[in-house]
Design a protein around this motif. Structure first.
Motif, PDB file in Angstrom:
ATOM      1  N   VAL A  27      48.923 -14.270 -31.671  1.00 15.88           N
ATOM      2  CA  VAL A  27      49.698 -13.715 -32.783  1.00 15.88           C
ATOM      3  C   VAL A  27      50.885 -14.616 -33.115  1.00 15.88           C
ATOM      4  N   ALA A  28      51.527 -15.173 -32.082  1.00 19.64           N
ATOM      5  CA  ALA A  28      52.658 -16.079 -32.313  1.00 19.64           C
ATOM      6  C   ALA A  28      52.218 -17.311 -33.089  1.00 19.64           C
ATOM      7  N   ARG A  29      51.008 -17.803 -32.791  1.00 19.51           N
ATOM      8  CA  ARG A  29      50.500 -18.970 -33.521  1.00 19.51           C
ATOM      9  C   ARG A  29      50.308 -18.652 -34.990  1.00 19.51           C
ATOM     10  N   GLU A  30      49.653 -17.523 -35.274  1.00 12.66           N
ATOM     11  CA  GLU A  30      49.445 -17.142 -36.673  1.00 12.66           C
ATOM     12  C   GLU A  30      50.778 -16.872 -37.372  1.00 12.66           C
ATOM     13  N   GLY A  31      51.684 -16.186 -36.658  1.00  8.35           N
ATOM     14  CA  GLY A  31      52.975 -15.881 -37.246  1.00  8.35           C
ATOM     15  C   GLY A  31      53.801 -17.125 -37.497  1.00  8.35           C
ATOM     16  N   SER A  32      53.737 -18.080 -36.561  1.00  3.51           N
ATOM     17  CA  SER A  32      54.496 -19.327 -36.725  1.00  3.51           C
ATOM     18  C   SER A  32      53.971 -20.135 -37.904  1.00  3.51           C
ATOM     19  N   GLU A  33      52.653 -20.171 -38.048  1.00  2.00           N
ATOM     20  CA  GLU A  33      52.079 -20.850 -39.211  1.00  2.00           C
ATOM     21  C   GLU A  33      52.591 -20.217 -40.504  1.00  2.00           C
ATOM     22  N   THR A  34      52.610 -18.887 -40.528  1.00  2.00           N
ATOM     23  CA  THR A  34      53.091 -18.179 -41.710  1.00  2.00           C
ATOM     24  C   THR A  34      54.541 -18.537 -42.011  1.00  2.00           C
ATOM     25  N   VAL A  35      55.366 -18.588 -40.964  1.00  2.00           N
ATOM     26  CA  VAL A  35      56.786 -18.913 -41.138  1.00  2.00           C
ATOM     27  C   VAL A  35      56.951 -20.321 -41.712  1.00  2.00           C
ATOM     28  N   VAL A  36      56.214 -21.282 -41.150  1.00  2.00           N
ATOM     29  CA  VAL A  36      56.322 -22.664 -41.632  1.00  2.00           C
ATOM     30  C   VAL A  36      55.847 -22.768 -43.079  1.00  2.00           C
ATOM     31  N   PHE A  37      54.723 -22.111 -43.382  1.00  2.00           N
ATOM     32  CA  PHE A  37      54.219 -22.138 -44.761  1.00  2.00           C
ATOM     33  C   PHE A  37      55.239 -21.547 -45.726  1.00  2.00           C
ATOM     34  N   LEU A  38      55.795 -20.393 -45.358  1.00  2.00           N
ATOM     35  CA  LEU A  38      56.760 -19.723 -46.241  1.00  2.00           C
ATOM     36  C   LEU A  38      58.036 -20.536 -46.370  1.00  2.00           C
ATOM     37  N   ALA A  39      58.439 -21.221 -45.288  1.00  2.00           N
ATOM     38  CA  ALA A  39      59.624 -22.073 -45.363  1.00  2.00           C
ATOM     39  C   ALA A  39      59.392 -23.220 -46.340  1.00  2.00           C
ATOM     40  N   GLY A  40      58.197 -23.799 -46.285  1.00  2.00           N
ATOM     41  CA  GLY A  40      57.872 -24.872 -47.223  1.00  2.00           C
ATOM     42  C   GLY A  40      57.834 -24.385 -48.656  1.00  2.00           C
ATOM     43  N   ILE A  41      57.228 -23.217 -48.869  1.00  2.09           N
ATOM     44  CA  ILE A  41      57.153 -22.652 -50.221  1.00  2.09           C
ATOM     45  C   ILE A  41      58.542 -22.266 -50.716  1.00  2.09           C
ATOM     46  N   GLY A  42      59.376 -21.739 -49.790  1.00  2.00           N
ATOM     47  CA  GLY A  42      60.739 -21.389 -50.170  1.00  2.00           C
ATOM     48  C   GLY A  42      61.521 -22.598 -50.621  1.00  2.00           C
ATOM     49  N   ALA A  43      61.321 -23.733 -49.940  1.00  2.00           N
ATOM     50  CA  ALA A  43      61.984 -24.971 -50.350  1.00  2.00           C
ATOM     51  C   ALA A  43      61.443 -25.468 -51.683  1.00  2.00           C
ATOM     52  N   GLN A  44      60.146 -25.300 -51.885  1.00  2.00           N
ATOM     53  CA  GLN A  44      59.521 -25.729 -53.142  1.00  2.00           C
ATOM     54  C   GLN A  44      59.994 -24.890 -54.312  1.00  2.00           C
ATOM     55  N   GLN A  45      60.125 -23.586 -54.098  1.00  2.00           N
ATOM     56  CA  GLN A  45      60.496 -22.662 -55.170  1.00  2.00           C
ATOM     57  C   GLN A  45      61.955 -22.248 -55.054  1.00  2.00           C
ATOM     58  N   LYS A  46      62.794 -23.199 -54.680  1.00  2.00           N
ATOM     59  CA  LYS A  46      64.223 -22.924 -54.518  1.00  2.00           C
ATOM     60  C   LYS A  46      64.790 -22.367 -55.819  1.00  2.00           C
ATOM     61  N   GLY A  47      65.484 -21.262 -55.722  1.00  4.49           N
ATOM     62  CA  GLY A  47      66.027 -20.614 -56.922  1.00  4.49           C
ATOM     63  C   GLY A  47      65.268 -19.357 -57.282  1.00  4.49           C
ATOM     64  N   THR A  48      64.062 -19.199 -56.694  1.00  4.18           N
ATOM     65  CA  THR A  48      63.298 -17.974 -56.917  1.00  4.18           C
ATOM     66  C   THR A  48      64.017 -16.802 -56.269  1.00  4.18           C
ATOM     67  N   SER A  49      63.996 -15.664 -56.925  1.00  7.06           N
ATOM     68  CA  SER A  49      64.664 -14.470 -56.407  1.00  7.06           C
ATOM     69  C   SER A  49      64.150 -14.130 -55.019  1.00  7.06           C
ATOM     70  N   ILE A  50      65.068 -13.933 -54.069  1.00  4.70           N
ATOM     71  CA  ILE A  50      64.683 -13.574 -52.711  1.00  4.70           C
ATOM     72  C   ILE A  50      63.957 -12.231 -52.697  1.00  4.70           C
ATOM     73  N   GLY A  51      64.314 -11.367 -53.654  1.00  5.61           N
ATOM     74  CA  GLY A  51      63.649 -10.078 -53.747  1.00  5.61           C
ATOM     75  C   GLY A  51      62.172 -10.233 -54.063  1.00  5.61           C
ATOM     76  N   LEU A  52      61.847 -11.132 -55.007  1.00  4.99           N
ATOM     77  CA  LEU A  52      60.445 -11.386 -55.352  1.00  4.99           C
ATOM     78  C   LEU A  52      59.704 -12.013 -54.180  1.00  4.99           C
ATOM     79  N   PHE A  53      60.399 -12.876 -53.447  1.00  6.61           N
ATOM     80  CA  PHE A  53      59.794 -13.528 -52.288  1.00  6.61           C
ATOM     81  C   PHE A  53      59.412 -12.486 -51.238  1.00  6.61           C
ATOM     82  N   ILE A  54      60.346 -11.578 -50.942  1.00  6.77           N
ATOM     83  CA  ILE A  54      60.091 -10.523 -49.957  1.00  6.77           C
ATOM     84  C   ILE A  54      59.010  -9.569 -50.453  1.00  6.77           C
ATOM     85  N   LEU A  55      59.076  -9.230 -51.738  1.00  6.32           N
ATOM     86  CA  LEU A  55      58.066  -8.339 -52.317  1.00  6.32           C
ATOM     87  C   LEU A  55      56.672  -8.941 -52.185  1.00  6.32           C
ATOM     88  N   GLY A  56      56.568 -10.250 -52.434  1.00  5.60           N
ATOM     89  CA  GLY A  56      55.281 -10.919 -52.277  1.00  5.60           C
ATOM     90  C   GLY A  56      54.760 -10.812 -50.858  1.00  5.60           C
TER      91      GLY A  56
END
Length: 279
Positions: A126-155
């Motif tokens: 589970v930690a492996r899958e969760g860590s992958e998710t965290v890294v992916f989301l961190a990369g997407i967050g950097a890519q979509q910098k300025g996107t509403s954090i609310g929309l990010f969490i909602l997604g």
């Protein structure tokens, strides 16, 4: 919202599949007394992934200026490569994942002489899958910098709910909807997102080095548009975030996306050749 939703959906389904395989094995082996260790391991795996997310958030808040831009550039680059590696791994080991997990569970149970081995196995999976998710989301967050954090969490929340529904449907309708097709389609979409992240990483790196005295050909490589499709499909932040599409791409952007997909196709074909059972 689209990319975070898809990432959380896809990775959560895979995590649920791992937990489901372990639970089914415990039930088949009449070891339901050890399900407590399974759930504790699952919770600890989620906790470890959560700690990684906090670490990324703290690290991102520490960096500022040029250092922060390079940090987010590296995050997108790492996330893109990790997506590529994960897709290749699934092609190589996906068909034998159930058997491999059951063998690991049996070995862990034998070595520990109790439920501790099951706890560790569930935690690591589970930690492996969760860590992958965290890294992916961190990369997407950097890519979509300025996107509403609310929309990010909602997604992310919607993605998790869809994952639960998808897992239930695939379990109940496995004869109609095969797991193989779920992985093939989701891996293709993951590669689209990975390619988009790679382009964004190179774009951000190009913006950072453009302040230096560089040869004219390098500026042309990074900035000059090869063609324009804005008349057909204009630049769109959602489309760019999901696929890396640019209406007026530079030679650098075209080269990056072609190389990314070429590596994906060649390495996946090598995986098929080495493991004909995955075909």
């Amino acid at each position: 919202m689209g990319a975070p939703l898809f990432i959380v959906w896809r990775e959560s389904v895979e995590a649920l599949l791992v937990i489901g395989i372990l639970y089914a094995w415990l039930r088949r082996e009449n070891l339901l007394l050890l399900t407590k260790q399974l759930w504790i391991g699952t919770a600890l795996g989620l906790l470890l992934a959560g700690l990684l997310a906090v670490a990324f958030w703290v690290a991102g808040s520490w960096f500022a200026g040029s250092g922060g831009e390079w940090f987010f550039t590296i995050m997108m680059f790492v996330a893109s490569l990790l997506i590529l590696q994960m897709v290749i791994w699934m092609h190589r080991h996906g068909s034998g994942m159930k058997k491999h997990l059951e063998q690991e569970a049996a070995e862990s149970l034998h070595k520990s002489g109790g439920g501790f081995g099951i706890l560790i196995l569930a935690m690591l999976a589970v930690a492996r899958e969760g860590s992958e998710t965290v890294v992916f989301l961190a990369g997407i967050g950097a890519q979509q910098k300025g996107t509403s954090i609310g929309l990010f969490i909602l997604g992310g929340v919607v993605g998790l709910l869809l994952a639960l529904l998808t897992f239930w449907l695939l379990q109940k309708c496995s004869k109609i909807i095969a797991w193989k097709w779920f992985f093939l389609i989701s891996e293709f979409l993951l590669l689209l997102i990975g390619g988009g992240l790679m382009i964004s990483a190179f774009d951000k790196a190009a913006a950072q080095i453009s302040d230096y005295d560089l040869p004219e050909w390098l500026f042309n490589f990074m900035d000059n548009a090869l063609w324009s499709t804005s008349w057909l499909v204009p630049d769109n932040s959602t489309l760019t975030g999901l696929t890396g599409y640019h209406a007026e791409p530079s030679l650098m952007q075209v080269s990056v996306i072609l190389l990314y997909w070429l590596c994906a196709i060649l390495l996946c074909n090598i995986s098929f050749t080495k493991n004909p059972s995955t075909k």
